[in-house]
Design a protein around this motif. Sequence first.
Motif, mmCIF file in Angstrom:
data_model
loop_
_atom_site.group_PDB
_atom_site.id
_atom_site.type_symbol
_atom_site.label_atom_id
_atom_site.label_comp_id
_atom_site.label_asym_id
_atom_site.label_seq_id
_atom_site.Cartn_x
_atom_site.Cartn_y
_atom_site.Cartn_z
ATOM 1 N N THR A 142 0.842 -1.253 -0.015
ATOM 2 C CA THR A 142 -0.074 0.058 -0.229
ATOM 3 C C THR A 142 1.085 1.187 -0.038
ATOM 4 O O THR A 142 2.012 1.373 0.828
ATOM 5 N N ARG A 143 0.667 2.225 -0.868
ATOM 6 C CA ARG A 143 1.457 3.399 -1.061
ATOM 7 C C ARG A 143 0.633 4.253 -0.201
ATOM 8 O O ARG A 143 1.273 5.629 -0.156
ATOM 9 N N SER A 144 -0.796 4.169 0.336
ATOM 10 C CA SER A 144 -1.460 5.250 0.761
ATOM 11 C C SER A 144 -1.320 5.364 2.323
ATOM 12 O O SER A 144 -1.469 4.362 2.853
ATOM 13 N N GLN A 145 -1.128 6.544 2.759
ATOM 14 C CA GLN A 145 -1.128 7.016 4.200
ATOM 15 C C GLN A 145 -2.589 7.286 4.456
ATOM 16 O O GLN A 145 -3.114 8.043 3.646
ATOM 17 N N ALA A 146 -3.008 6.899 5.573
ATOM 18 C CA ALA A 146 -4.531 7.358 6.089
ATOM 19 C C ALA A 146 -4.384 8.805 6.300
ATOM 20 O O ALA A 146 -5.548 9.644 6.395
ATOM 21 N N TYR A 147 -3.264 9.268 6.802
ATOM 22 C CA TYR A 147 -3.060 10.713 7.207
ATOM 23 C C TYR A 147 -1.637 11.023 7.093
ATOM 24 O O TYR A 147 -0.607 10.396 7.017
ATOM 25 N N PRO A 148 -1.404 12.445 7.096
ATOM 26 C CA PRO A 148 -0.121 12.633 6.896
ATOM 27 C C PRO A 148 0.833 12.120 8.062
ATOM 28 O O PRO A 148 0.330 12.367 9.063
ATOM 29 N N ILE A 149 1.981 11.818 7.722
ATOM 30 C CA ILE A 149 2.767 11.057 9.068
ATOM 31 C C ILE A 149 3.345 12.484 9.918
ATOM 32 O O ILE A 149 3.649 13.284 9.279
ATOM 33 N N ILE A 150 3.162 11.890 11.122
ATOM 34 C CA ILE A 150 3.776 12.845 12.127
ATOM 35 C C ILE A 150 4.870 12.276 12.937
ATOM 36 O O ILE A 150 4.897 11.196 13.417
ATOM 37 N N ALA A 151 6.030 12.823 12.737
ATOM 38 C CA ALA A 151 7.333 12.662 13.198
ATOM 39 C C ALA A 151 7.944 13.709 14.397
ATOM 40 O O ALA A 151 8.700 14.203 13.768
ATOM 41 N N GLY A 152 7.294 13.912 15.281
ATOM 42 C CA GLY A 152 7.584 15.275 16.209
ATOM 43 C C GLY A 152 8.436 15.112 17.192
ATOM 44 O O GLY A 152 8.263 14.320 18.393
ATOM 45 N N SER A 153 9.634 15.455 17.318
ATOM 46 C CA SER A 153 10.739 15.223 18.204
ATOM 47 C C SER A 153 10.937 16.478 19.154
ATOM 48 O O SER A 153 10.569 17.725 18.725
ATOM 49 N N GLY A 154 10.920 16.233 20.284
ATOM 50 C CA GLY A 154 11.303 17.377 21.285
ATOM 51 C C GLY A 154 10.007 17.930 21.458
ATOM 52 O O GLY A 154 8.750 17.686 21.577
ATOM 53 N N ALA A 155 10.217 19.547 21.349
ATOM 54 C CA ALA A 155 9.015 20.270 21.434
ATOM 55 C C ALA A 155 8.106 20.156 20.314
ATOM 56 O O ALA A 155 6.843 20.369 20.504
ATOM 57 N N ASN A 156 8.531 19.760 19.259
ATOM 58 C CA ASN A 156 7.654 19.393 18.072
ATOM 59 C C ASN A 156 6.358 18.504 18.321
ATOM 60 O O ASN A 156 5.255 18.288 17.776
ATOM 61 N N GLY A 157 6.899 17.413 19.371
ATOM 62 C CA GLY A 157 5.736 16.645 19.908
ATOM 63 C C GLY A 157 4.713 17.123 20.500
ATOM 64 O O GLY A 157 3.830 16.458 20.802
ATOM 65 N N SER A 158 4.767 18.464 21.015
ATOM 66 C CA SER A 158 3.611 19.137 21.683
ATOM 67 C C SER A 158 2.717 19.695 20.755
ATOM 68 O O SER A 158 1.851 20.366 21.137
#
Length: 509
Positions: free
Chosen positions: A237-253
């Motif tokens: 499958t090439r389709s993601q159900a939603y945009p991937i989130i990879a938030g490190s540090g403060a980005n995870g908030s």
Amino acid sequence: MDYNLVLEEEFDALCLDARGDDVSTSRIKYPAKLHARKVVRELDVDDGLIYLPGLPEIPLEDSDQPRLFRQRRYFFYITGANFEDCAATYEIRHDRLTLWIPYVEPRQVLWFGSKPSAAECKRQYDVDEVRYTTQLSKFLRSFAASPSPPTTYILHANQAPDLGHGSQSHLRVDDSLLLPAMDRARVVKSAYEVAMVRRANDISSAAHRKVAERILSLKNEREIEAIIQAVCTANGTRSQAYPIIAGSGANGSTLHYGSNNSSLKGKQCVVIDAGCEWNCYASDITRTLPLSGSWAPRAAAIHAIVQRMQDECIARVRPGKMWYEIHLHAASVGLEGLLKLGILKGSREEVARAGTVAAFFPHGLGHHVGLEVHDVSGTLPLAVAKGHGAQLEFGKRAMVTPSVLADMARMSLSQGVVSIEERKRQRLQPNMIVTVEPGLYFCREYLEGYFRDDPAHAHLINWDLLEDYYDVGGVRIEDCILVTDDGNENLTAAPKGDELLDVINKGSR
């Protein structure tokens, strides 16, 4: 790098008898008729025509390239056809489902390849007839020309069928009843749909495991995104159900962080929220990983609270349970944990009454999953927050403010806030699939912008101690949970807890 997924048991979605609700060993088609009949039961009519257009091919603005195709989910629900320029009609009285497909000329095949033929569609989908869209206007004119044509049900006014240029025939159209009926039908999944979501979870879980195995060698968030996409693509499958989130540090908030381009250096942990689609059905998985192979003390404390929130809430998922009550339990566990750490202060009763924990747990506990990652919820909300004009939609991520949380708590104590019928229809039912995704976040801009000067909450937060937690960013853990007849089944196999740490550290050897 090997991105292939090896399952312990062969996937059996195509060995389901999805024309009924039971599982058998017979090979089946996409259960289009089953879904169409579910819709009619919700419509509660014995005659009429359901008309659903699929998505046409749409070009990019000022370009000769097409937009990435994503089939209309309501159309897919009663056909299973995942290609452009189709339509569907369902004659209710005659229980006749017709899939209308475009005719593809040979020169189009040269340039773009062929779409499924009528014979191929008949083999793949449980429809009564497959016809070409060139005949659709004639069919509709014939339907409209009957002495007293029954109602044609459509989703939206702008999707009314075209009877052809110059036609004097008219259809009696209703655009108010079909959408809520389809939402009610979609909220409880068929056996086939459960199998699709299970497969999507298997692939996504493998992608999360692969990231965990390699996380100690990665340098940037974009490498996490690349591994997720590679594993999913390698497994069909090439389709993601939603945009991937990879938030490190403060980005995870940031709940829906999407840049995925920051360095991982010097960060304590990373929030990875990613799930693929399989045959248009979604998965939704979140894990929070330590970036050093072990948890830093403050991140460990927050992760332990969130893990307890999730474990105890999953245990409460069962038929008959009201979702807002499970959300309130998650908030209660989070409140207790933050009080013990000293981030929240004051008496438990005062903090609970103010709803201040919502400053750190500001979203709904979860949502339905199906043809959308935030799937339809039927026609009723998760809860109605009286007195503030707020309403939480079960099928979508909702902003839960302290006042909304406090209203939910008051509702749980008062039997007179909502009607008996509304309460009954909000309860979980077998074959619903929901996410359980608690989280705690330390977003400086949000906390200081809304709560530092708010007299109702400022004195209940230890602002000096909070400085030590901003670097944690956020922690979220999310699984897809199937409601079963007597409880629940976790469809998500991505490692978490001690297993996750084992995978991370073994992968570095």
